[in-house]
Design an enzyme around this catalytic site. Structure first.
Site: not given
Ligand code: NAD
Length: 424
Positions: A114
């Protein structure tokens, strides 16, 4: 087996300790030898770089960047890059280890890594973000590589940043190297299906779990925390499968409608509203905390880590939690959730659809060939379903929660591979 107990947990859980506490439990049930436990618990490599970047006003600002390679036992390491003000080494270490277990759970030939940069992309211009990404890539040029370590997007980064990374790495190599990074834009070697892959995997896991729990999706309600990449796709696809999505949220707050949120309208609203659902109409504004405790069948935390904790776990009313985010449930909350009989499809299984399609992107780049969306979706759905079945069976067999079962499946695979490969 005389393992050293993980450090006692503080109130706000350190994500590395949270990961270690599950790793520890699963290792004990598996009867993992102490030597192997020690090999697997320590990251292989931790790189910290300082990145001077000229800002638009001419001032030079120094950012701190990280890349942690947790393991390369199963193959080249794989893991996203996070741009966020809260990024720190402990968080990156936990996320790197989660990638190792995640790749092992879905049985793809990658280790875990990461990366992250402590910065606030929301307060930076496009040019500043581009310069930061290029500086980070330059500093990590000897870490990254298609057979070494393959980054991808995470919170705060997306296809645009991956394009800059690929371009910068290619300039350094003197040749176009598509396979160094996944999550690229479609026109430059990205895979069809990658954008929605994590949310789609969340949906596939949720459907598989609902089948086991005999929950009829057409009569089920759900709440999704986080309306970014993962949360919005999960909400849209769950809605398509018949679920009533009663609440969605982002950093601006949560939006609730008992009769159901129009998820497609919310997605459009977000597009024209600078990526946020702030002020989304036809819904009642509630807090993110309230969203977590709504009386829904399915809760999908898809925002960030440590949102379901020992202080709110007792109030959770959902029957099923499918973790879109990494580490949304603290280890102290696990016991409370388990006692309440809530089934949790854990992050390392539920959100593995992203890394699975990232793997397909890398395979296509190396083949110099493009698959159809249908082929990508079919293959990733099959991998997710098989992984779910495998973890579910292990949970039944050992009478453990699915989270521990997922760790057991993963640790067993990595440990066996390590023994075949051998050490010094
Ligand atoms: P992103 O930045 O596209 O979206 C994150 C969302 O969460 C946004 O809408 C933001 O406003 C909201 N957010 C952030 N902190 C918050 C809080 N405290 N309360 C409520 N809402 C909050 O990110 P993403 O890619 O969708 O990733 C989200 C999660 O999924 C992370 O934990 C990431 O590690 C995990 N993840 C992402 C992927 C991927 O392919 N993008 C894959 C596996 C895991």
């Amino acid at each position: 087996m005389a393992y050293i107990e993980p450090a006692p947990l503080k109130d706000k859980e350190n994500p590395f300790e949270a990961m270690m506490s599950r790793f520890h439990k699963a290792s004990q049930i598996l009867g993992l030898e102490e030597e192997i436990y020690n090999v697997l618990k320590n990251p292989t490599r931790q790189v910290i770089v300082s990145l001077p970047v000229t800002m638009d006003d001419g001032a030079i600002r120094v950012f701190e960047g990280y890349r942690v390679i947790h393991s390369t036992i199963l193959g080249p390491s794989k893991g996203g890059i996070r741009f966020d003000p809260h990024v720190n080494l402990d968080e990156v270490k936990a996320l790197a280890a989660w990638m190792t277990w995640k790749c092992a759970v879905v049985d793809i030939p990658y280790g875990g890594a990461k990366g992250g940069v402590t910065c606030n992309p929301r307060e930076m211009s496009t040019g500043e973000i581009e310069r930061l990404m290029r500086a980070y890539t330059q500093a990590m040029a000897d870490v990254f590589g298609p057979d070494r370590d393959i980054p991808a997007p995470d919170m705060g980064t997306g296809p645009r940043e991956m394009a800059w990374l690929m371009d910068q790495f290619s300039r350094i190599q003197g040749m176009t190297t598509h396979a160094v990074v996944t999550g690229k834009p479609l026109v430059m070697g990205g895979s069809l299906g990658r954008t929605e892959a994590t949310g789609r995997g969340v949906m596939v896991s949720a459907m598989a779990a609902m089948e086991k729990l005999k929950i009829n999706p057409y009569k089920a309600t759900c709440a999704v925390q986080g309306f970014g990449n993962v949360g919005s796709w999960a909400a849209n696809l769950l809605h398509e499968r018949g679920l009533l999505v009663q609440a969605i949220s982002d950093l601006s707050g949560a939006y609730y409608n008992e009769k159901g949120i129009d998820v497609a309208a919310a997605t459009k609203y977000r597009e024209v509203n600078n990526g946020s659902i702030e002020g989304f109409p036809e819904a009642q504004k509630i807090t993110n905390e309230q969203l977590l405790t709504l009386p829904v069948d399915l809760l999908v935390p898809a925002a960030t880590e440590d949102v379901i904790t020992h202080s709110n776990a007792a109030n959770i009313q959902a029957k099923l939690i499918v973790e879109g985010a990494n580490g949304p449930t603290s280890s102290k909350a696990d016991d409370i959730i388990n006692e309440k009989g809530i089934v949790v499809v854990p992050d390392i299984l539920a959100n593995a659809g992203g890394v699975t399609v990232s793997y397909f992107e890398w395979v296509q780049n190396r083949l110099g060939y493009k698959w159809t969306a249908d082929r990508v979706n079919r293959r990733s759905d099959r991998i997710m379903k098989d992984a779910f079945t495998n973890v579910y069976k292990t949970a039944q067999e050992y009478k453990v929660p699915m989270r521990i079962a997922a760790y057991m499946v993963a640790i067993d695979k990595v440990a066996k591979t390590y023994k075949y490969r051998g050490g010094y």
